[in-house]
Each structure stands twice: as C-alpha cells, then as structure tokens.
Scaffold this active site. Structure first.
Site, PDB file in Angstrom:
ATOM      1  CB  SER A 150      -0.893   0.002   1.248  1.00  0.00           C
ATOM      2  OG  SER A 150      -1.555   1.242   1.412  1.00  0.00           O
ATOM      3  CE1 TYR A 163      -3.667  -1.898   5.501  1.00  0.00           C
ATOM      4  CE2 TYR A 163      -3.452   0.353   4.702  1.00  0.00           C
ATOM      5  CZ  TYR A 163      -3.615  -1.001   4.453  1.00  0.00           C
ATOM      6  OH  TYR A 163      -3.717  -1.454   3.153  1.00  0.00           O
TER       7      TYR A 163
END
Length: 263
Positions: A150, A163
């Site tokens: 990501s 995250y």
C-alpha cells in the site's frame, strides 16, 4: 541457441494470447476485492489459479466461475498454511494479497488487540505463507512473488498507525527478500495501491457503511480492484529478466496520501 529455452521460461512474444499458460498462480485473500479480481484476471491470462481464503462459500463460487481451484486458507493459522502448502504440487506465482485494516485510531487511543490483528494478518501471515511456498517456487525455475502492499507502507498519516506500521513491514519484507534471493530465478515484485474502492476494506476498518462511503465521497473515479489486478497481471507477464521492484498506483484524483481532489 534453438532448443535451449527452459520449459519454465517466461520470455514470451508480445502477441502471445495466454502468457500464463502452464503456470500455476496462488492468490491469497481471493474471496473478495483485489484478490478476487486478481484471480479472475490471471485465469483469463491462462494461469492455473489456486484461490486461498477463509470464506469457502464465496471462494468456491468464484473458482467455479473462472475455472480455478479453491482451497481453505487462514494465513494467521500455521496449521492452515501447512495444509494449504501441502495440497499444492506446483507454484510459479504467489500473490500475497491477504491483509486489511481494522481501525483508524490515533496512537494515544491505540487498541493493541487491533494492532496485533493487523500485524498478524498483513505481516506474519505473509511471511508464514511465503516461507511455506518458497521450496515450490524455487522448483518452478522461474517464479514470481508479488506483495500487495500500500502507499501506506511508504507514507504515514494521522489515524493510520496500526495499518501504516504493518504495511511498512510488508514493504521492507519485499525489499529484504529481493536482496536475499538475488541470483536465484525468483522475482520479488511489489504493488503499492493508493485509494482503492472495494466492497469491504473501509467497511471493515471503520465499522459502518456511512463512514466507509465518506472516505470516497466526492472523489472522481477512485481505483477499483480490477485496476490493481491489471497491474499485477502486467508485472508478472513481463519477460522474466524484467523485475518491477515497486509499482505505486493511485487514482488521478489522489496526488499524495494527504492530497485528494474532491468534487
């Protein structure tokens, strides 16, 4: 010289209709979102696709529709990973897609159980399965390991520490493996998507459909799962001497992690 090409060579002609023919691709987290889109795309490219996830009802339905093989897989469970790896005769491509975010808390309000879950799914689970399948990948003679990370693994932002920490871990895992496998015929490829609208990611993270919808409100054409699947298919169908170390892909509306145009 004619006749000397390896049977596993991926140096293909640009007009080959089915570049994955004869190769087996494993896709984790394949019951929805990017994983499901990737499994579908790779099947269309001619790969023999093995789909791994926990929700077997969805997995089996998708596998039947694309001509793939569904196997139960929980990357956080060592016994599940062992059984999954033991059921595979051949692996040429591993797409490490299983992952997720489970909160949007500031560090001062950190839920450590959520942090542990995030790290277990995104990092330890990825390591666990990659380690288990590495012998089969080596045996293929021309293998690919894809990490779906990501942009959160490259840039931090408020409310995203659990995250971003996990995806930073995935990013450095890819970088480290590339160094450790240097000289072997195994490519290590990383796809780092920015804003991708899928049916579950933001819902799982924020807990309500309204909050999930707000993430994308006013954003003209956020990425969808098929966009990321397209990137994954492209990197693994390049001639095998071409290694796409890191591909960052965002929607046009997202100039950076913190800069998004909204109408």
């Amino acid at each position: 010289m004619p006749g000397t090409e390896s049977p596993h060579s991926t140096h293909r002609r640009p007009d080959d209709r089915f570049p994955g023919s004869g190769r087996t691709a494993v896709v984790t987290g394949a019951s929805s979102g990017i994983g499901a889109a990737t499994a579908t795309r790779l099947a269309a490219e001619g790969f023999d696709v093995v789909l791994g996830a926990r929700r077997m009802d969805r997995l089996e339905s998708l596998a039947a529709s694309i001509g793939g093989r569904a196997l139960p897989l929980d990357v956080t469970d060592p016994s599940s990973v062992e059984a999954f790896a033991g059921a595979l005769d051949r692996v040429d491509v591993l797409v490490n897609n299983a992952g997720g975010a489970f909160d949007a808390n500031r560090v001062e309000a950190a839920d450590l159980d959520s942090w542990a879950q995030t790290y277990e799914v995104n990092v330890l689970g990825t390591v666990r399965l990659t380690k288990a399948l590495l012998p089969a990948l080596r045996a293929s003679g021309a293998a690919d390991v894809v990490f779906v990370s990501s942009t959160a693994g490259l840039v931090s932002y408020e409310g995203g520490a659990s995250y971003t920490a996990a995806k930073h871990g995935v990013h450095t895992l890819a970088e480290t493996m590339r160094l450790e496998l240097n000289g072997e015929p195994i490519r290590v490829l990383e796809i780092a998507p920015g804003m991708v609208r899928t049916e579950e990611f933001s819902l799982n993270r924020l807990g309500s459909a309204d909050k999930a919808d707000a993430v994308y409100r006013g954003v003209r054409e956020p990425l969808v799962a098929e966009d990321v699947a397209d990137c994954i298919a492209w990197v693994i169908t390049r001639p095998h001497h071409v290694n796409i170390d890191l591909m960052i892909v965002r929607p046009l509306a997202q100039a950076a992690q913190h800069k998004v145009a909204r109408e």
